[in-house]
Design a protein around this motif. Sequence first.
Motif, PDB file in Angstrom:
ATOM      1  N   UNK A   8      45.184  37.206  29.301  1.00  0.00           N
ATOM      2  CA  UNK A   8      44.991  37.153  30.751  1.00  0.00           C
ATOM      3  C   UNK A   8      44.809  38.592  31.231  1.00  0.00           C
ATOM      4  N   UNK A  19      42.815  44.998  41.740  1.00  0.00           N
ATOM      5  CA  UNK A  19      43.071  43.573  41.926  1.00  0.00           C
ATOM      6  C   UNK A  19      42.015  42.913  42.789  1.00  0.00           C
ATOM      7  N   UNK A  37      45.288  41.807  32.989  1.00  0.00           N
ATOM      8  CA  UNK A  37      46.495  42.276  33.664  1.00  0.00           C
ATOM      9  C   UNK A  37      46.371  43.710  34.146  1.00  0.00           C
ATOM     10  N   UNK A  38      45.414  43.936  35.050  1.00  0.00           N
ATOM     11  CA  UNK A  38      45.330  45.293  35.599  1.00  0.00           C
ATOM     12  C   UNK A  38      46.579  45.582  36.431  1.00  0.00           C
ATOM     13  N   UNK A  39      46.965  46.836  36.473  1.00  0.00           N
ATOM     14  CA  UNK A  39      48.117  47.216  37.304  1.00  0.00           C
ATOM     15  C   UNK A  39      47.694  47.195  38.766  1.00  0.00           C
ATOM     16  N   UNK A  40      48.639  46.964  39.646  1.00  0.00           N
ATOM     17  CA  UNK A  40      48.278  46.991  41.075  1.00  0.00           C
ATOM     18  C   UNK A  40      48.066  48.419  41.553  1.00  0.00           C
ATOM     19  N   UNK A  41      47.076  49.052  41.001  1.00  0.00           N
ATOM     20  CA  UNK A  41      46.747  50.423  41.413  1.00  0.00           C
ATOM     21  C   UNK A  41      45.233  50.463  41.602  1.00  0.00           C
TER      22      UNK A  41
END
Lengths: 353, 932
Positions: A195, A248, A197-201
């Motif tokens: 899945x 995101x 999963x980029x960081x919320x940055x």
Amino acid sequence: MSLESTEQVDTFQARREIDRLIVHPNFVPPTPATEHPTMPTDQPKQTASAEPAAAPAGGLTAGAAQPPAAGLLYPRTGPTDFLECVRLGHPYPPAVHAALGREKPLLEVQDFSLFYGQSRALYSINMSIPNKKVTAMIGPSGCGKSTLLRSINRLNDLIDSVSVTGDMLLSGRSVYAPNVDVIDIRKRIGMVFQKSNPFPMSIFENVVYSLRIDGERRKGVLEQTCEKALRAAALWNEVKDRLKESALGLSGGQQQRICIARAIAAEPEVLLMDEPCSALDPIATLKVEEFIREIAGRITVVIVTHNMQQAARVSDYTAFMYLGRLVEFGPTADIFQKPKLPETEQYVTGRFG
Amino acid sequence: MARRVTSQRVRFLDAASRVVITIGGVGIVAAVLAIMVYLGANVLPLFSSGRLVAAQTRGVTLAGEPVLGVIDEYRGGTLFMLRDGRAQGVQTDSWTTFAPEGVAVEGGKASAISQVNDAGSTAIGLGDGRVQVVTFGFETDFIAPEDATPAMKALERGQRLTLDAGYVEMTPQRQLRRTVPKVVATAPVELGAGSGGVERIDFRASSGAQYLVVLRGDGTLVFNTVSITRPLGGGKPRTRLESEVIPFASPKGLPAVPDYLFAKDGGTQVLAIWNDGTVQRYTKPLGEQWQLGETTDVLPEGGRTITAARMLLGSRTLVLGDSAGEVRGVFAARSGTMRTPDGEVLVVAHRFETGYGLPITAIGNSMRDRCFVVGDGGGNLVVWHMTSGKEIVRLARALPGAIALASVAPKLDGLGAIDAQGKMVSIAMGVGHPEASVRALFGRVWYEGDPAPAFTYQASTGEDTAETKYSKVPLIFGTIKATLYAMLFAVPIALLAALYTSEFLHPRVKNGIKPVIEMMASLPSVVLGFLAAIVIAPIFRDILPGVLTSLLVVPAAVLTGAYLWQLVPIRVASRLSNVQHLLLVVVIVLVAGVASIGLGRAAQGVLFTPTADEQLVMAGSTRVVPRAEWPESLRDVRSLSAEQARPFRGEGFYYRDGGLVRPVGDIREPATAQLIAINGLDRADMRLWLDGVIGGPWPGWILVMTAPGLILTVLLRARFVDPFVQALPFARVGISAALLELGKFVGTLVVGLGVAGVLAWVVTASGLDPRDSILGSYTQRNTLVVGIVMGFAVIPIIYTISEDALSAVPGQLRSASLGCGATRWQTATRVVLPIALSGIFSAVMIGLGRAAGETMIVLMATGNTPGMSMNIFSGFRTLAANIAVEMPEASKASTHYYVLFLGALCLFALTFVVNTLAEFVRIRVRRRSAAL
């Protein structure tokens, strides 16, 4: 036979079954040993018996019927016989193609077993991942492909109950030795997950994350790396004007390519991909596959996939796993067109699995 | 297969649960709203002004010009004193006049009549120079049923029957209450000094003493202390005077006789006022003789004259009305300087405008509070409250002519006024809450005697006549102060603990620890308060330097341990289990805690040891410095305080008993040395420094500047040193990197302390002293103690919620970060923490709400002094504690009662505002990570 797992096997009954199979009249002589470069020759080290879990199958390995350096130790009576054997936990040598012996290995998996608490997930895996080639791992759900993949960068350490035996050698250096710094190992390995999963940055910060944590502050270096990684992931043209925006906000396929860019930004030796396209649409899948083809020859890629076509399209080598064991490992073309084992053929053609 | 149907029972349960849940949900929302509405409804009356109920106007015929008017408690009659000293009453029900019993003035004609004082007495000066004290008012008693006449018995509830003088009323309790005028004059007495008739007279009763000030025809101003004795056998009470002559001389160009004469509360001041605004204030400083204190002009605007003057209740504030319709409140305020002999100066503290521009002709004061009524030349009446500045009631054209006399009813429920033509008005009003106004509650108010307007809270006072001070600001300040310090302590600890348990701790250990911490939250706060007050406060007092040192030493020790840990070979390090790891940290913290007590003592020895001079001063071996030799800036100071004297310690001046002294002698002299040894005067003591007894500002600034110094150093290091160090070849891996990091840390610590020293030196050089701001006199129950104990009270709640938020962060992000080669700490701080930020924010806000509303801890562990000092070692009072302390003593529906409700509303608003802001931030933060 309707036994679900080795743990439930009554030892005596299992032994009887195995004996029956082994002495089958249609026994085929072993294939030449040269075809099995990774085949462990020193049997005593391989050991289920040495393991704390003491799986019932362990008792079987000590059987005198097991010839050293044997090839196909099973009767070719039908497609299910081999798998039956596996299900019973009988030790067997995987069918490893000779072509692998000609490759320079980057990662050598040596007699690697993994336990989730009392239950065993991987059974004495021995394989060598060729350097700068794409290796695909296929097999039905729960066969341990992902577990094996996550064992390479020791992400399974996070799971509390996991214990392992055996070792892996990355460029000849142990991954599991007690004095190994796991962080150093991971820095040499990139990973892309099932899945996205980029960081919320921001997109930029996502991509240069590996450099950031290494303390890189030079703006030029960071920007250069970011662009390079995004270009490699075929995302540069899509996001170059919005690097400061949140990752995101991207589409699923773009997010997954961000994760790919993040994984390769620090130029790892190995890129692990755990079903990277399972949540993507065909177009996005195509792009990821293009990326893999693109970097093949520069980075060693290990990809777990459920998609036979994908494995066939992108990989140089394919490993077929079943119930925690390696079954067959060889050049992709051979695995898909002329596998040594009928079971592999059955699986890749979709008749089983 | 049969068709599937939902059974009736399920349908019913579904419907029923929906109804019940709806009722519950709506009920809760309604309950919260109801609380808000209830608080609001209880607070609103505070801000409404008074209202007019009824007004009756009649022409009355009096036998002369009225100079005083007193209304009875039940507003049935008004008693007038006429210019010549006779008394006459008017029944305001039946509008009949009556003459009270007894003759007010004996012998000669009245030549001067004083205002009715706080005790209900007036003084009349006679033409022959004698004075008599007259009790002037009404008296109430109840008539026994057997004494009642048939006419009285026939009265309905609330009905009144007019008597010859006064009236009888049937109370709602069916008692017959008789209100009759009471005019009792003492026999006239001779004054002890001067000659000639009485020109001006004032009579004050305050603080249990009575003062009479008289200006006689020959210009002698006589100040008399009055004692009245009542003969045992009956007869007129006798007045005895102790007279003192005040050296009175009218200013040049002004009449010899001032237009008004007033004595001030305390019997130490006399004010002589001329119509042009000139005021002479005569004063008798402690231990000195009467003298002219100052002459000022309270009416700087030209073309105006003072047309009416009146002393308010309490005999401190003078109300002056001028010819332009402006009213001033004037009192003597402490100035602390030597410009006047007593250090006080007259100030115009309050100003009011009638808005009609007509001269003020009459002022009447309330006998209950600082309310007063003003009547002007156009027959307009306005009622104000002096302290709050609130306009209570305004009546335009209440009477056709200029108001001659205006009075406030004793219960503040009515007014009475009479104009020059003999038209009289009796007004019924609702006064509301005159003491409460936005300015009085939230603004700076200039209270009687104060040197400047201030925020002061003092709801209960020793005397009835004192000004009540209802400023909410000190309480809000106290609440914020307590919350701030508690959060400063709690948030880092709670968050680090949450981070540790969610990211580093073995899940099995975590499952054991979390419930224990959650159980801590259920510890009754009264127990914590009790512990804080009885156990922790005394311990802190004894090991104060150690407590302060530990704030630096404990974190530094933990970090040093962490850096040293990196040097431990991984083979050894990895052998230690999670629990052993934890124990190691606990041991480090404990050792550091114990060590900091010793270190603190050592630091105290270095920073706070009394010098030889200071020891001499404490031992009393000093020489008093005459005022002429004082530093220039202090010479003018009337009553020197230790704070004012402190900066001059460097020049050898020490404060002692309101003056300056210099040390003399030598500490080695046997007597002195013995004294020092016996009393331990050479011992270092931080509290002596805090109290300002020893030392300069520098050591304190070191304490204060340590944190900024370290932060500055870390920032500078990150900016200038780190990039350079990072480029070093050996800076990335292995032992060399660990050593480098350790070196960097130790260097930062040392340099940081050095920077703190430099900063301290700079601030000291600029003449500032930390004891004037965030440090100061040490009280045992102080903000530090409360901060730490209340911190402990909120740690569990912050910990629990933020731990939940951290644990809720998807594991795949942790995997992604770790997969990138990040350490656990990097993963925690760079990925997990930012994502959990919104939850952590909620946790902090809930903790903040708990701290702000916390009552028992602050109630027990602070002195509950509603001060506004930033001093971390002083007490304070919070809104919540204030409500708890004062609610039992506030009578229902009183101003005080509603002011306490306002405190509750303030608290509500405070948390509401903070929570709303926090929610906005939280939503913003959450939107960022919404797509997860």
